[in-house]
Design a protein around this motif. Structure first.
Motif, PDB file in Angstrom:
ATOM      1  N   ALA A   9       0.857  -1.190   0.000  1.00 17.11           N
ATOM      2  CA  ALA A   9       0.000   0.000   0.000  1.00 17.11           C
ATOM      3  C   ALA A   9       0.887   1.231   0.000  1.00 17.11           C
ATOM      4  CB  ALA A   9      -0.931   0.003   1.219  1.00 17.11           C
ATOM      5  N   VAL A  10       0.302   2.358  -0.382  1.00 15.36           N
ATOM      6  CA  VAL A  10       0.998   3.638  -0.396  1.00 15.36           C
ATOM      7  C   VAL A  10       0.278   4.591   0.545  1.00 15.36           C
ATOM      8  CG1 VAL A  10       1.889   3.370  -2.728  1.00 15.36           C
ATOM      9  CG2 VAL A  10      -0.339   4.410  -2.393  1.00 15.36           C
ATOM     10  N   THR A  11       1.001   5.595   0.997  1.00 13.16           N
ATOM     11  CA  THR A  11       0.404   6.550   1.929  1.00 13.16           C
ATOM     12  C   THR A  11      -0.644   7.416   1.248  1.00 13.16           C
ATOM     13  OG1 THR A  11       2.285   7.993   1.451  1.00 13.16           O
ATOM     14  CG2 THR A  11       2.389   6.658   3.449  1.00 13.16           C
ATOM     15  N   CYS A  12      -0.475   7.682  -0.042  1.00 13.02           N
ATOM     16  CA  CYS A  12      -1.477   8.436  -0.808  1.00 13.02           C
ATOM     17  C   CYS A  12      -1.332   8.024  -2.262  1.00 13.02           C
ATOM     18  CB  CYS A  12      -1.273   9.947  -0.641  1.00 13.02           C
ATOM     19  SG  CYS A  12      -2.571  10.946  -1.403  1.00 13.02           S
ATOM     20  N   ASP A  13      -2.426   7.615  -2.896  1.00 14.87           N
ATOM     21  CA  ASP A  13      -2.346   7.080  -4.250  1.00 14.87           C
ATOM     22  C   ASP A  13      -2.979   7.964  -5.312  1.00 14.87           C
ATOM     23  OD1 ASP A  13      -4.911   6.794  -3.421  1.00 14.87           O
ATOM     24  OD2 ASP A  13      -5.135   4.690  -3.961  1.00 14.87           O
ATOM     25  N   GLN A  14      -3.591   9.077  -4.943  1.00 18.16           N
ATOM     26  CA  GLN A  14      -4.215   9.975  -5.913  1.00 18.16           C
ATOM     27  C   GLN A  14      -3.738  11.400  -5.673  1.00 18.16           C
ATOM     28  OE1 GLN A  14      -6.183   9.085  -8.445  1.00 18.16           O
ATOM     29  NE2 GLN A  14      -6.373   6.917  -7.904  1.00 18.16           N
ATOM     30  N   PHE A  15      -3.323  12.089  -6.745  1.00 12.49           N
ATOM     31  CA  PHE A  15      -2.881  13.471  -6.666  1.00 12.49           C
ATOM     32  C   PHE A  15      -3.467  14.238  -7.835  1.00 12.49           C
ATOM     33  CE2 PHE A  15       0.371  10.851  -4.740  1.00 12.49           C
ATOM     34  CZ  PHE A  15       0.629  11.505  -3.547  1.00 12.49           C
ATOM     35  N   VAL A  16      -3.938  15.448  -7.571  1.00  9.14           N
ATOM     36  CA  VAL A  16      -4.490  16.329  -8.604  1.00  9.14           C
ATOM     37  C   VAL A  16      -3.716  17.642  -8.555  1.00  9.14           C
ATOM     38  CG1 VAL A  16      -6.524  17.521  -9.467  1.00  9.14           C
ATOM     39  CG2 VAL A  16      -6.767  15.267  -8.410  1.00  9.14           C
ATOM     40  N   PHE A  17      -3.244  18.100  -9.702  1.00 12.25           N
ATOM     41  CA  PHE A  17      -2.419  19.299  -9.781  1.00 12.25           C
ATOM     42  C   PHE A  17      -3.142  20.383 -10.558  1.00 12.25           C
ATOM     43  CE2 PHE A  17       0.212  15.489  -9.931  1.00 12.25           C
ATOM     44  CZ  PHE A  17       1.018  15.669  -8.823  1.00 12.25           C
ATOM     45  N   ASN A  18      -2.630  21.572 -10.431  1.00 15.96           N
ATOM     46  CA  ASN A  18      -3.048  22.666 -11.296  1.00 15.96           C
ATOM     47  C   ASN A  18      -2.442  22.474 -12.691  1.00 15.96           C
ATOM     48  OD1 ASN A  18      -4.426  23.894  -9.149  1.00 15.96           O
ATOM     49  ND2 ASN A  18      -2.564  24.950  -8.469  1.00 15.96           N
ATOM     50  N   ASP A  19      -2.907  23.262 -13.648  1.00 18.61           N
ATOM     51  CA  ASP A  19      -2.414  23.138 -15.011  1.00 18.61           C
ATOM     52  C   ASP A  19      -0.902  23.365 -15.047  1.00 18.61           C
ATOM     53  OD1 ASP A  19      -4.997  22.734 -15.642  1.00 18.61           O
ATOM     54  OD2 ASP A  19      -5.340  24.678 -16.598  1.00 18.61           O
ATOM     55  N   LEU A  20      -0.209  22.528 -15.822  1.00 20.75           N
ATOM     56  CA  LEU A  20       1.238  22.627 -15.951  1.00 20.75           C
ATOM     57  C   LEU A  20       1.597  23.557 -17.104  1.00 20.75           C
ATOM     58  CD1 LEU A  20       2.358  18.908 -15.469  1.00 20.75           C
ATOM     59  CD2 LEU A  20       2.508  20.769 -13.825  1.00 20.75           C
ATOM     60  N   GLU A  21       2.507  24.449 -16.844  1.00 22.27           N
ATOM     61  CA  GLU A  21       3.005  25.343 -17.885  1.00 22.27           C
ATOM     62  C   GLU A  21       4.113  24.644 -18.671  1.00 22.27           C
ATOM     63  OE1 GLU A  21       1.633  28.148 -18.550  1.00 22.27           O
ATOM     64  OE2 GLU A  21       0.240  28.070 -16.854  1.00 22.27           O
ATOM     65  N   PRO A  22       4.440  25.142 -19.862  1.00 20.44           N
ATOM     66  CA  PRO A  22       5.539  24.533 -20.629  1.00 20.44           C
ATOM     67  C   PRO A  22       6.861  24.593 -19.862  1.00 20.44           C
ATOM     68  CG  PRO A  22       4.203  25.955 -22.036  1.00 20.44           C
ATOM     69  CD  PRO A  22       3.729  26.176 -20.637  1.00 20.44           C
ATOM     70  N   ASP A  23       7.651  23.527 -19.973  1.00 21.06           N
ATOM     71  CA  ASP A  23       8.965  23.401 -19.332  1.00 21.06           C
ATOM     72  C   ASP A  23       8.866  23.553 -17.814  1.00 21.06           C
ATOM     73  OD1 ASP A  23      10.124  23.059 -21.839  1.00 21.06           O
ATOM     74  OD2 ASP A  23      10.357  25.224 -22.106  1.00 21.06           O
ATOM     75  N   SER A  24       7.848  22.962 -17.230  1.00 17.42           N
ATOM     76  CA  SER A  24       7.690  22.981 -15.778  1.00 17.42           C
ATOM     77  C   SER A  24       7.611  21.544 -15.268  1.00 17.42           C
ATOM     78  CB  SER A  24       6.430  23.752 -15.374  1.00 17.42           C
ATOM     79  OG  SER A  24       5.277  23.119 -15.874  1.00 17.42           O
ATOM     80  N   SER A  25       7.711  21.386 -13.976  1.00 13.81           N
ATOM     81  CA  SER A  25       7.691  20.050 -13.382  1.00 13.81           C
ATOM     82  C   SER A  25       7.055  20.116 -12.008  1.00 13.81           C
ATOM     83  CB  SER A  25       9.110  19.479 -13.280  1.00 13.81           C
ATOM     84  OG  SER A  25       9.888  20.262 -12.397  1.00 13.81           O
ATOM     85  N   GLU A  26       6.585  18.959 -11.558  1.00 11.87           N
ATOM     86  CA  GLU A  26       6.036  18.815 -10.214  1.00 11.87           C
ATOM     87  C   GLU A  26       6.530  17.497  -9.632  1.00 11.87           C
ATOM     88  OE1 GLU A  26       1.937  19.338  -9.746  1.00 11.87           O
ATOM     89  OE2 GLU A  26       1.916  21.436 -10.377  1.00 11.87           O
ATOM     90  N   THR A  27       6.761  17.507  -8.339  1.00  7.72           N
ATOM     91  CA  THR A  27       7.316  16.342  -7.657  1.00  7.72           C
ATOM     92  C   THR A  27       6.415  15.940  -6.495  1.00  7.72           C
ATOM     93  OG1 THR A  27       9.550  17.019  -8.243  1.00  7.72           O
ATOM     94  CG2 THR A  27       9.331  15.421  -6.453  1.00  7.72           C
ATOM     95  N   VAL A  28       6.219  14.651  -6.371  1.00 10.71           N
ATOM     96  CA  VAL A  28       5.410  14.072  -5.294  1.00 10.71           C
ATOM     97  C   VAL A  28       6.271  13.065  -4.543  1.00 10.71           C
ATOM     98  CG1 VAL A  28       3.425  12.650  -4.763  1.00 10.71           C
ATOM     99  CG2 VAL A  28       3.224  14.424  -6.472  1.00 10.71           C
ATOM    100  N   VAL A  29       6.239  13.133  -3.245  1.00  9.13           N
ATOM    101  CA  VAL A  29       6.976  12.205  -2.398  1.00  9.13           C
ATOM    102  C   VAL A  29       5.973  11.403  -1.573  1.00  9.13           C
ATOM    103  CG1 VAL A  29       8.721  11.956  -0.611  1.00  9.13           C
ATOM    104  CG2 VAL A  29       8.933  13.776  -2.289  1.00  9.13           C
ATOM    105  N   LEU A  30       6.082  10.079  -1.632  1.00 10.60           N
ATOM    106  CA  LEU A  30       5.174   9.205  -0.883  1.00 10.60           C
ATOM    107  C   LEU A  30       5.946   7.994  -0.394  1.00 10.60           C
ATOM    108  CD1 LEU A  30       4.524   6.795  -3.139  1.00 10.60           C
ATOM    109  CD2 LEU A  30       3.073   8.588  -4.063  1.00 10.60           C
ATOM    110  N   SER A  31       5.284   7.159   0.383  1.00 11.71           N
ATOM    111  CA  SER A  31       5.926   5.973   0.953  1.00 11.71           C
ATOM    112  C   SER A  31       5.108   4.735   0.648  1.00 11.71           C
ATOM    113  CB  SER A  31       6.090   6.118   2.475  1.00 11.71           C
ATOM    114  OG  SER A  31       7.016   7.132   2.779  1.00 11.71           O
TER     115      SER A  31
END
Length: 932
Positions: A506-528
């Motif tokens: 199992a994971v601590t959180c399995d669903q993530f929703v982000f805001n719209d991504l701009e060009p050449d951008s990134s987002e990082t999620v850390v879970l266990s």
């Protein structure tokens, strides 16, 4: 203008943002003018009632105001409008309006005007009925053969037919086996009501049967059942049409013929009075509404059927006579007479487009222009053709399916698994510092990088620790941190991330929703990730799936896209280092073509560095399993894996082979290979199958017992309610004690069924691990390629989740039987055998175990896995003489002897080997060479 377009005679748009449906349109001489000219009555879901008297208009002119005779707001949604003889003492026509909880009957009258505004019309409420149930639809007619008046029947949403004899309520009857309401019609010829049930059956009920029947809900006790003279409500006839019905209409245009028309979702039915099919028409489109009307030919009936392609078809019985285009999709269609113009088609759409039209043709006034004559330059044409052929050749050289722009993904997702386990929280505190108030929470941190210059941190607290909800009985359940990064080259709308790991992980959180991504951008999620259930997982892999939309010029909302990646979890997530064990119940030996490697080299995370290079034994203690020992031979190129549980051998064996391949790949050694020449542990594997199947049988028994106890509980409850409601209550006769005892049995059975379901989950996880091990051993034994291993995995691991409706045993049995009858068949007789098209739970596992044994035996005789149609030819080419040398009777003897171990020869070997009790000769030598 199209030649087959409906000729617009009169049309208008009703209201703003109003909704209309099938029963909202009616055509009749509602004001009793006596001229034979019909009026159009329309009701909407907003409660507006409108009556029109259409007049022809010239093309381009607007509708005249005097065409609208009446418009009134009734304040309640109008479900259906009908015109009939609904008022006693007069045979004049009146208007019946059906609301959700009310039935109103109005008289429509007009007063001749003396001014330019014309005649004045008004409605007068004659009577109304307040309904106790929510109405769905209604029908009317001379029920019971009455003359000179019409009665009304209303069908409620819960299946009750409420009949009204004009101003008075007659009775109500519940339809048997009701689930959802369907269309309703009345046949005066047979004096019966016709509807379509949720079982996709046309049912007919006689009015006399309805009148004489008594609902079972109204007879609670024995005394009332004796005094009642009613009969059970039974259906007159039933016809299964196999689909839901959109509408029903009963047409009787002469005294000799009466037909019941049913419009289905894909078929059009015409039935006789007794329910027999007179004719049937299969439709190649999706219909929306229909209406039958009188035909000019004797013995036939014309029918108008509208569809969702904005086409109105005219059928004479089953023959298509005309098809015309209409401007909208109608939900209701009628045929009316206006100003000596008979057969005007009246259509109403769901958004209020009301149109009166007729069929006809318009001549085409278009004339194709003359083509300018010019001289053809053949040299230019040849040059252009060569250039185009060159472009085509260049384009066909590449084998890529995706275009150039798709070679690099717009959005990429990567997962990085931490090399070390977490210390105390679900997120490694090497990178983050927790306050005292957040030590009991899992901190999911989303780090949003913008142009690699700045970041923003959003914290979401979830009341779960890394193993706070874990069922593992170990003291401390480890977890590992997974860092997931999403990078976008373009604008990505509505990105969402789903992280999937195979249970019992199992994971601590399995669903993530982000805001719209701009060009050449990134987002990082850390879970266990951690072990949640009290059993070992069959796989240590996970998947990250990102769904998003890419906007385009033609579609600003975006085109949906998906990107995904896989990640592998470390073995130490589910086991810890332990002391090796000399004794074990299950042992397998893996042969290699290279000298053995020290465990401190390939297993540095499990070996104590103080032991040095002399460590040739390694122990693994699974958190939810037994101890597994890994031994390396000092004198031969072999590795032995042994454990008390067969399923616990899988992960260690897989990890060993994977790490050996990685080690020799780094050494630039390309000829490293692993083989297996021992006996396939089928008997131990069959024990896991029997255990899983036994739990499935127990689940069926619990379900049956729960059903019986629930029926008993409801019966006792009904008896108690009857006693409590009685004015002179009788003694309970220990019914309360019996009710309490039954309730306790239901609770106990439910707890037992829940516990059995948890055992099924653990048994299926163990069975999947053992199946993975079996597949690996067979692939190493027979030296299968990638395609053949994929066939093997699809055969023995067809299900991601095991259920009672579709279980592992019947699915694998069907897959193995298919291979035995195709690529592993002995003769053409077996290929001609047909398999059952329906999977059902077997009575036992004897057939499955026999087929698996036969499957392995034919592989041992040289059979090859293939899904091609010419597998028999390939089989004959690979195996001289085919499988004719396999003695079937000897195989059956070996499969039915309890406690026997199936020993198969190695690849290319056709002689039988004699096995001694205990270990074989090879195994005895290996025992001597492996020292702890």
């Amino acid at each position: 203008m199209s030649l087959f377009k409906a000729r617009d005679w009169w049309s208008t748009i009703l209201g703003e943002k109003e909704e209309f449906d099938q029963g909202c349109l009616c055509v009749a001489d509602v004001d009793n003018s006596g001229s034979g000219q019909d009026k159009v009555i329309v009701g909407s879901y907003k409660g507006y009632l409108r009556i029109f008297n259409p007049h022809p208009v010239k093309p381009g002119d607007e509708v005249q105001p005097e065409d609208l005779l009446l418009e009134v707001q009734l304040r309640e949604p109008i479900l259906q409008v009908e015109v009939g003889k609904f008022v006693s003492g007069t045979e004049g026509l009146h208007l019946a309006v059906l609301h959700c909880r009310k039935l109103c009957v109005y008289a429509v009258s007009g007063t001749q005007g003396n001014v330019e505004h014309g005649n004045q019309y008004q409605i007068k409420l004659m009577y109304e009925h307040n309904l106790q149930r929510t109405a769905c639809n209604m029908t009317y007619g001379p029920f019971g053969g009455v003359k000179g008046r019409d009665l009304i029947c209303i069908q409620s949403m819960d299946g009750m037919l409420m009949l009204f004899e004009q101003e008075s309520y007659a009775f109500g009857r519940f339809l048997p086996g009701f689930l959802l309401p369907g269309p309703l019609a009345y046949s005066s010829r047979t004096d019966s009501f016709i509807t379509v049930s949720s079982c996709q059956q046309v049912e007919s009920y006689k009015y006399q049967v309805l009148a004489c029947a008594t609902d079972a809900d109204e007879r609670h006790d024995t005394e009332q059942r004796k005094l009642s003279s009613g009969k059970r409500l039974v259906v007159d006839w039933v016809l299964n049409i196999g689909e839901q019905a959109l509408d029903i209409c009963v047409a009787s245009f002469n005294q000799g013929v009466s037909s019941v028309f049913v419009l289905g979702e894909r078929n059009f039915f015409c039935l006789k009075d007794n329910g027999q099919i007179r004719f049937m028409k299969k439709l190649d489109y999706s219909p929306s509404c229909f209406i039958p009307y009188c035909s000019v030919r004797e013995g036939t009936i014309n029918t108008l059927i509208a569809n969702h392609n904005k086409i109105l078809n005219v059928y004479q019985d089953v023959t298509l006579k005309w098809a015309t285009q209409i401007p909208c999709i109608p939900v209701s269609v009628k045929v009316a007479n206006f100003q000596d113009l008979k057969g005007v088609i009246v259509t109403l759409s769901d958004d209020g487009h009301l149109q009166c039209s007729y069929l006809g043709t318009d001549p085409s006034l278009f004339q194709a222009p003359k083509v300018d004559s010019r001289e053809i330059n053949y040299e230019e044409m040849n040059a252009e053709m060569k250039e185009l052929q060159k472009i085509i050749r260049e384009a066909t050289k590449t084998q890529d399916i995706l275009p150039e722009s798709e070679k690099q993904r717009d959005v990429t997702v990567t997962a990085e698994v931490s090399p070390d386990l977490d210390e105390e929280s679900g997120i490694s505190n090497r990178d983050f510092t927790f306050s005292e108030g957040t030590q009991r929470s899992v901190l999911c941190i989303l780090i949003c990088h913008r142009n690699d210059k700045s970041f923003h941190v959003n914290s979401v607290f979830i009341n779960l620790m890394q193993a706070i909800d874990s069922e593992v009985k170990a003291g401390a359940v480890p977890s590992v941190t997974v860092k997931i990064t999403i990078r976008s080259r373009v604008t990505a709308q509505k990105p969402s991330l789903a992280v999937c790991v195979q249970a019992p992980l199992a994971v601590t959180c399995d669903q993530f929703v982000f805001n719209d991504l701009e060009p050449d951008s990134s987002e990082t999620v850390v879970l266990s990730v951690f072990l949640k259930e009290n059993c070992s997982p069959p796989e240590l892999e996970g998947t990250c799936i990102v769904s998003y939309n890419i906007p385009t010029e033609l579609n600003p909302e975006g085109i949906p896209r998906v990107s995904q990646c896989n990640f592998s979890l470390p073995l130490k997530l589910v086991c810890i280092p332990a002391q090796p064990s000399k004794a074990a119940s299950h042992k397998i030996t893996i042969d290699t073509n290279k000298p053995p490697i020290s465990f401190i080299t390939i297993f540095p995370d499990f070996v104590d560095p103080s032991e040095g290079d002399q460590a040739n034994a390694l122990g693994f203690q699974f958190l939810a399993g037994s101890k597994t020992t890994l031994l390396a031979s000092k004198t031969s190129q072999r590795y032995r894996i042994q454990s008390d549980q067969l399923e616990d051998l899988w992960l260690v064996t897989k990890e060993l082979i994977h790490r050996l391949k990685e080690h020799f790949r780094k050494q630039n050694c390309k000829d490293f290979a692993c083989t297996f020449s021992g006996s396939i542990p089928l008997q131990e594997y069959f024990e896991l199958i029997d255990r899983h199947f036994e739990l499935r049988l127990n689940a069926e028994k619990y379900q049956e017992m729960l059903s019986e106890r629930a029926v008993q509980f409801r019966a006792i409850e009904r008896r108690l309610l009857t006693r409590f409601k009685d004015k002179t209550p009788a003694p309970l006769q220990h019914l309360d004690t019996l009710l309490e005892g039954t309730f306790r049995e239901v609770i106990a059975l439910a707890d037992a069924a829940e516990e059995n379901q948890a055992n099924i989950f653990q048994a299926f996880a163990k069975l999947k691990s053992a199946t993975h091990l079996l597949i690996m051993l067979i692939s190493l034994w027979q030296k299968l390629n990638t395609d053949q291993i994929a066939i093997l995995e699809a055969t023995f691991l067809p299900l991601a989740e095991d259920t009672q409706e579709l279980g592992w045993e019947e699915t694998v049995d069907a897959a193995v039987s298919y291979l035995l009858r195709t690529c592993l068949s002995k003769s053409s007789k077996e290929q001609a055998l047909t398999l059952s098209s329906q999977l059902s739970m077997p009575k036992d596992t004897s057939r499955l175990k026999k087929n698996i044994t036969l499957f392995c035996d034919r592989l041992a005789k040289g059979g090859r896995l293939s899904l091609s149609t010419d597998s028999a030819t390939q089989q004959a080419a690979v195996m001289p003489g085919g499988c004719a040398t396999i003695p079937e009777s000897d195989l059956e003897e070996r499969t039915i002897i309890p406690g026997s171990t199936a020993v198969f020869p190695s690849h290319g070997q056709t002689t039988k080997q004699k096995s001694k009790p205990g270990l074989s000769e090879d195994a005895a030598e290996e025992t001597k060479s492996h020292e702890l």
